[in-house]
Scaffold this active site. Structure first.
Site, PDB file in Angstrom:
ATOM      1  N   SER A   1     -29.810  -5.453  -3.969  1.00  0.00           N
ATOM      2  CA  SER A   1     -28.644  -5.840  -4.765  1.00  0.00           C
ATOM      3  C   SER A   1     -28.835  -7.198  -5.440  1.00  0.00           C
ATOM      4  O   SER A   1     -28.100  -7.536  -6.378  1.00  0.00           O
ATOM      5  CB  SER A   1     -27.386  -5.877  -3.895  1.00  0.00           C
ATOM      6  OG  SER A   1     -27.044  -4.581  -3.445  1.00  0.00           O
TER       7      SER A   1
ATOM      8  N   CYS B   1     -20.301  -0.659  -1.917  1.00  0.00           N
ATOM      9  CA  CYS B   1     -20.608  -1.723  -2.877  1.00  0.00           C
ATOM     10  C   CYS B   1     -20.713  -1.166  -4.301  1.00  0.00           C
ATOM     11  O   CYS B   1     -19.715  -0.756  -4.876  1.00  0.00           O
ATOM     12  CB  CYS B   1     -21.858  -2.469  -2.447  1.00  0.00           C
ATOM     13  SG  CYS B   1     -21.980  -4.113  -3.184  1.00  0.00           S
ATOM     14  N   LEU B   2     -21.913  -1.106  -4.883  1.00  0.00           N
ATOM     15  CA  LEU B   2     -22.058  -0.518  -6.212  1.00  0.00           C
ATOM     16  C   LEU B   2     -21.580   0.926  -6.207  1.00  0.00           C
ATOM     17  O   LEU B   2     -20.949   1.388  -7.169  1.00  0.00           O
ATOM     18  CB  LEU B   2     -23.516  -0.595  -6.672  1.00  0.00           C
ATOM     19  CG  LEU B   2     -23.800  -0.043  -8.082  1.00  0.00           C
ATOM     20  CD1 LEU B   2     -23.219  -0.955  -9.151  1.00  0.00           C
ATOM     21  CD2 LEU B   2     -25.299   0.139  -8.307  1.00  0.00           C
TER      22      LEU B   2
ATOM     23  N   PHE C   1     -19.263  -7.805  -9.187  1.00  0.00           N
ATOM     24  CA  PHE C   1     -18.256  -7.039  -9.928  1.00  0.00           C
ATOM     25  C   PHE C   1     -17.241  -6.464  -8.948  1.00  0.00           C
ATOM     26  O   PHE C   1     -17.519  -6.312  -7.754  1.00  0.00           O
ATOM     27  CB  PHE C   1     -18.927  -5.920 -10.732  1.00  0.00           C
ATOM     28  CG  PHE C   1     -19.799  -6.423 -11.836  1.00  0.00           C
ATOM     29  CD1 PHE C   1     -19.324  -6.508 -13.143  1.00  0.00           C
ATOM     30  CD2 PHE C   1     -21.111  -6.835 -11.587  1.00  0.00           C
ATOM     31  CE1 PHE C   1     -20.130  -6.986 -14.159  1.00  0.00           C
ATOM     32  CE2 PHE C   1     -21.916  -7.324 -12.602  1.00  0.00           C
ATOM     33  CZ  PHE C   1     -21.426  -7.391 -13.896  1.00  0.00           C
TER      34      PHE C   1
ATOM     35  N   HIS D   1     -20.136  -4.539   2.818  1.00  0.00           N
ATOM     36  CA  HIS D   1     -21.274  -3.854   3.442  1.00  0.00           C
ATOM     37  C   HIS D   1     -20.972  -3.598   4.909  1.00  0.00           C
ATOM     38  O   HIS D   1     -21.188  -4.470   5.756  1.00  0.00           O
ATOM     39  CB  HIS D   1     -22.544  -4.696   3.301  1.00  0.00           C
ATOM     40  CG  HIS D   1     -23.171  -4.602   1.956  1.00  0.00           C
ATOM     41  ND1 HIS D   1     -24.143  -3.678   1.643  1.00  0.00           N
ATOM     42  CD2 HIS D   1     -22.934  -5.295   0.819  1.00  0.00           C
ATOM     43  CE1 HIS D   1     -24.495  -3.812   0.365  1.00  0.00           C
ATOM     44  NE2 HIS D   1     -23.771  -4.783  -0.150  1.00  0.00           N
TER      45      HIS D   1
ATOM     46  N   GLU E   1     -22.545  -1.915   7.013  1.00  0.00           N
ATOM     47  CA  GLU E   1     -23.769  -1.922   7.841  1.00  0.00           C
ATOM     48  C   GLU E   1     -24.195  -3.332   8.194  1.00  0.00           C
ATOM     49  O   GLU E   1     -25.101  -3.532   9.008  1.00  0.00           O
ATOM     50  CB  GLU E   1     -24.895  -1.208   7.098  1.00  0.00           C
ATOM     51  CG  GLU E   1     -25.613  -2.016   6.039  1.00  0.00           C
ATOM     52  CD  GLU E   1     -24.810  -2.304   4.781  1.00  0.00           C
ATOM     53  OE1 GLU E   1     -25.260  -3.130   3.955  1.00  0.00           O
ATOM     54  OE2 GLU E   1     -23.729  -1.712   4.625  1.00  0.00           O
TER      55      GLU E   1
END
Length: 356
Positions: A45, A248-249, A293, A332, A334
């Site tokens: 990322s 995330c993304l 973002f 995240h 994880e």
């Protein structure tokens, strides 16, 4: 060897080079994690970005390949206050300097990271350049002339190039759309008895459906989600046909697939200490985050429910579709690095697979 860091606003600071002796460009962002620099350096990322750590001493426990989140260092450059040259840790295999040299990535130490962090917090993330043996005005020009991160395609540089299957003899089959997945995500899914097939971000929806999986998982990754149009179209084609989760993304791409919009945060969320509130239970947990973002809540269709928010700026941290088996989180779960407060997201995904 002397090195320098230049920002697009004309800021110029000198320090000492480590890692590769070269010039590198990228958007500079700061990470507030006190540990976990190995995981951060190898996090896909961060592709396209120069990473600056706010904690002043970096490298004191060395580098262990077991902690890698990908196949190597993904940042464009590394900025620290003080670099430890002689780490003390029985797991350590090399120093941070040796790590960056092996992946041809430049670093700079001996700069005022506190001042730079305050500047980014006030004025936002900026284009930056690290140079070794480059004149001041030239380095500032290099920083200014590079494209904005929103104008660069980055996902194709960090994803698998062809399908890759990982079979653990599990009960479920899941296709993971790889936009730059962290290995910690893969490990959490495998640990729950999920066999994975990683596919590139532009893998056709038709071929995913032909695999007859139990579900689809959309990974994290770098850059502006609006540029990853192939994945957005794939999500549109699959949504409602299979259980789906995104991190995330992946969270942003799922929102975009349902015609929501995203926007660029002033300086992003990068660190392992972001407070997130679950709106259903009222529980607050500390999460690990790495994104520039965010999903614009005002543009979300009525079919989506916001499940979690960031307590620092009230941005969207979690979504759930009211009718379809779709769940997402911006943070995240994880960790890697970070607290383990949010592992339950993977359990919710498994529950969704079981009930579908």
């Amino acid at each position: 060897m002397k090195a320098a860091l230049a920002l697009e606003d004309g800021t110029y600071v000198e320090g000492k080079a480590f890692g590769a002796e070269k010039t590198a460009v990228g958007e500079i962002v700061f990470c507030t994690s006190m540990t976990g620099y190995v995981e951060a350096l190898t996090d896909p990322s961060y592709k396209g970005q120069i990473l600056m750590m706010t904690y002043p001493l970096i490298g004191n426990y060395g580098v262990c390949r077991e902690d890698f989140e990908s196949d190597g260092v993904k940042v464009e450059g590394f900025v620290v206050k003080e670099l430890c040259k002689k780490p003390s840790n029985y797991r350590s295999e090399m120093t941070v300097d040796e790590l960056l040299k092996s992946y041809d990535v430049v670093g700079i130490e001996g700069v005022d990271t506190r001042m730079l962090t305050r500047k980014i917090r006030v004025f936002g993330s900026m284009k930056a350049a690290i140079g070794v043996g480059v004149e001041r005005e030239k380095l500032i020009k290099i920083a200014r002339d590079q494209p904005f991160i929103s104008d660069i395609d980055l996902v194709d540089k960090v994803c698998v190039k062809e399908p890759k299957r990982i079979d653990v003899g599990g009960k479920f089959e899941v296709v993971l759309i790889d936009c730059g997945v962290k290995m910690s995500i893969v490990r959490q899914l495998l640990k729950r008895g999920i066999n994975l097939t990683l596919v590139p971000f532009n893998f056709p929806a038709k071929e995913i459906i032909e695999m007859d999986p139990d579900g689809v998982f959309v990974s994290n990754g770098p850059g502006d989600p609006a540029r990853v149009k192939e994945t957005i179209e794939t999500i549109r084609s699959i949504a409602g046909k299979l259980p789906m989760a995104g991190i995330c993304l992946g969270h942003q791409l799922i929102a975009l697939a349902f015609n929501a919009k995203t926007f660029k945060l002033k300086f992003g969320h990068h660190g392992s200490n972001q407070p997130t509130k679950d709106l259903e239970t009222g529980r607050v947990f500390i999460s690990s985050q790495n994104h520039n973002f965010s999903v614009d809540e005002k543009t979300l269709p009525k079919d989506f429910e916001v499940t979690q928010i960031n307590l620092n700026d009230k941005t969207v941290e979690g979504l759930r579709h009211r009718d379809l088996p779709i769940i997402t989180v911006q943070y995240h779960p994880e960790a890697g690095p970070g607290p383990h407060d949010t592992y339950f997201f993977f359990d919710r995904f498994v529950k969704m697979l079981r009930e579908w």
